[in-house]
Design an enzyme around this catalytic site. Structure first.
Site, PDB file in Angstrom:
ATOM      1  N   SER A  90      -5.718 -25.977 -37.666  1.00  0.00           N
ATOM      2  CA  SER A  90      -6.444 -26.665 -38.745  1.00  0.00           C
ATOM      3  C   SER A  90      -7.657 -25.847 -39.181  1.00  0.00           C
ATOM      4  O   SER A  90      -7.942 -25.721 -40.380  1.00  0.00           O
ATOM      5  CB  SER A  90      -6.933 -28.033 -38.263  1.00  0.00           C
ATOM      6  OG  SER A  90      -5.889 -28.734 -37.656  1.00  0.00           O
ATOM      7  N   ASP A 113      -7.517 -29.458 -25.682  1.00  0.00           N
ATOM      8  CA  ASP A 113      -7.468 -28.220 -24.887  1.00  0.00           C
ATOM      9  C   ASP A 113      -8.851 -27.621 -24.603  1.00  0.00           C
ATOM     10  O   ASP A 113      -9.005 -26.824 -23.693  1.00  0.00           O
ATOM     11  CB  ASP A 113      -6.612 -27.164 -25.599  1.00  0.00           C
ATOM     12  CG  ASP A 113      -5.202 -27.657 -25.866  1.00  0.00           C
ATOM     13  OD1 ASP A 113      -4.744 -28.556 -25.139  1.00  0.00           O
ATOM     14  OD2 ASP A 113      -4.574 -27.153 -26.810  1.00  0.00           O
ATOM     15  N   MET A 155      -1.746 -30.688 -19.580  1.00  0.00           N
ATOM     16  CA  MET A 155      -1.638 -29.931 -20.829  1.00  0.00           C
ATOM     17  C   MET A 155      -2.745 -28.875 -20.931  1.00  0.00           C
ATOM     18  O   MET A 155      -3.510 -28.681 -19.995  1.00  0.00           O
ATOM     19  CB  MET A 155      -1.715 -30.886 -22.012  1.00  0.00           C
ATOM     20  CG  MET A 155      -0.396 -31.544 -22.339  1.00  0.00           C
ATOM     21  SD  MET A 155      -0.545 -32.485 -23.866  1.00  0.00           S
ATOM     22  CE  MET A 155       1.181 -32.759 -24.227  1.00  0.00           C
TER      23      MET A 155
HETATM   24  O1  F6P Z   1      -3.083 -28.581 -28.453  1.00  0.00           O
HETATM   25  C1  F6P Z   1      -2.985 -29.844 -27.924  1.00  0.00           C
HETATM   26  C2  F6P Z   1      -1.695 -30.021 -27.159  1.00  0.00           C
HETATM   27  O2  F6P Z   1      -1.648 -31.322 -26.613  1.00  0.00           O
HETATM   28  C3  F6P Z   1      -1.463 -28.983 -26.058  1.00  0.00           C
HETATM   29  O3  F6P Z   1      -2.205 -29.261 -24.888  1.00  0.00           O
HETATM   30  C4  F6P Z   1       0.035 -29.083 -25.890  1.00  0.00           C
HETATM   31  O4  F6P Z   1       0.557 -27.868 -25.399  1.00  0.00           O
HETATM   32  C5  F6P Z   1       0.505 -29.319 -27.296  1.00  0.00           C
HETATM   33  O5  F6P Z   1      -0.586 -29.870 -28.009  1.00  0.00           O
HETATM   34  C6  F6P Z   1       1.679 -30.241 -27.394  1.00  0.00           C
HETATM   35  O6  F6P Z   1       2.114 -30.230 -28.710  1.00  0.00           O
HETATM   36  P1  F6P Z   1       3.304 -31.154 -29.227  1.00  0.00           P
HETATM   37  O7  F6P Z   1       2.774 -32.570 -29.285  1.00  0.00           O
HETATM   38  O8  F6P Z   1       3.611 -30.620 -30.563  1.00  0.00           O
HETATM   39  O9  F6P Z   1       4.398 -31.035 -28.230  1.00  0.00           O
END
Ligand code: F6P
Length: 305
Positions: A90, A113, A155
């Site tokens: 973004s 993150d 995550m």
């Molecule tokens: O960037 C935030 C996040 O939650 C990361 O920690 C994770 O790898 C990713 O997004 C997951 O993305 P999606 O919801 O597209 O699987």
């Protein structure tokens, strides 16, 4: 995210501006998905996770033509500037609008993150850490009672900020993060030593960018003979009512972004340095890596003894 929207909207309205929201991120701008944001429309949303504006990835916006269309839509709606709340993707989009079209943008760091430079904390990190910590605390009961090793995957995309914080707060015996090389054989030795001293259960926190919890569990089980289990926390970390810390952070960063935009600043991202509000050029923010705190890393090792 909702608290940040509330911060932007009420601060801007307080300065006499009119605020329009675009749903589904940049894709929603291209599709002209507008939502009038009055002071009342952002009432009662501060307790909700997620975002009332929804979000989406946009392939079209990645192309120059898509961005030209977005700028046209913004101008057609009479938007004289934009606050973008989000992570790396973004903010990169916001920088492009600023650089390519000299469009006034302000970024607000929103990512569980916590990997965005220019701020000590990004919105959502604290809530995600607390959600993961709650899971770790619950799992520890079984780990202790059944004398097992649990490998819990959190995550963080390519970074270990969530993992490190959760490991410290949850009293984990080890943490694996992508920023630091690790030896699984050493971890196995450490688990054996702990078991010899009478400690029969352990929690290992692994960042998704470092390894898969299932693989680590298999390795440990094979090499030590200890009973082990693995758990991937996944998207439960991204939801739920935000913590007080995140709500206040989001309100402050959102309101500060709106105020700076209305004062003529552009191409920046708001952030916190300690408890102080700061604002840095997006170009700097996006070209700088946010580093893991070595003191915290060392502390996980000292605490695991
Ligand atoms: O960037 C935030 C996040 O939650 C990361 O920690 C994770 O790898 C990713 O997004 C997951 O993305 P999606 O919801 O597209 O699987």
């Amino acid at each position: 995210m909702n608290a940040a929207i509330r911060g932007v909207v009420r601060a801007a309205i307080g300065r006499g501006a009119t605020v329009v929201g675009f749903q589904h991120g940049y894709e929603g701008i291209i599709q002209n998905e507008t939502l009038m944001l009055s002071s009342k429309s952002v009432g009662g949303i501060i307790t909700d996770g997620g975002t009332i504006l929804r979000t989406a990835r946009s392939r079209e916006f990645m192309e120059r033509q898509g961005r030209e269309r977005a700028i046209q839509v913004l101008r057609d709606n009479g938007c004289q500037g934009m606050v973008v709340i989000g992570g790396d993707g973004s903010l990169t989009g916001a920088l492009k609008l600023h650089e390519e079209f000299d469009y006034p943008v302000m970024g607000v760091p929103g990512s569980i993150d916590n990997d965005i430079s220019g701020t000590d904390y990004s919105i959502g990190f604290d809530t995600a850490v607390n959600a993961a910590l709650d899971a770790v605390d619950r799992v520890r009961d079984t780990a202790y009672s059944h004398e097992r090793v649990f490998v819990i995957e959190v995550m963080g995309r390519r970074n270990g900020f969530i993992a490190l914080e959760v490991a410290l707060a949850g009293g984990a015996e080890a943490v694996l993060i992508p920023e630091v090389p690790y030896s699984l054989l050493e971890i196995c030795d450490q688990l054996r030593e702990s078991a010899d001293k009478g400690k029969k259960s352990s929690i290992i926190v692994v960042a998704e960018g470092a390894a898969k919890a299932g693989d680590i569990k298999e390795f440990i089980q094979k090499n030590t003979g200890f009973e082990a289990r693995n758990l991937v926390l996944g998207h439960m970390q991204r939801g739920g009512s935000p913590t007080a810390f995140d709500r206040v952070l989001a309100l402050r960063l959102g309101a500060f972004a709106a105020n700076r935009l209305l004062s003529g600043y552009r191409g920046e991202m708001t952030g916190v340095d300690g408890n102080k509000l700061v604002s840095h050029p997006l170009g700097y923010v996006l070209s700088t890596e946010r580093a893991i705190d070595p003191e915290k890393l060392l502390l996980t090792e000292v605490m695991a003894q």
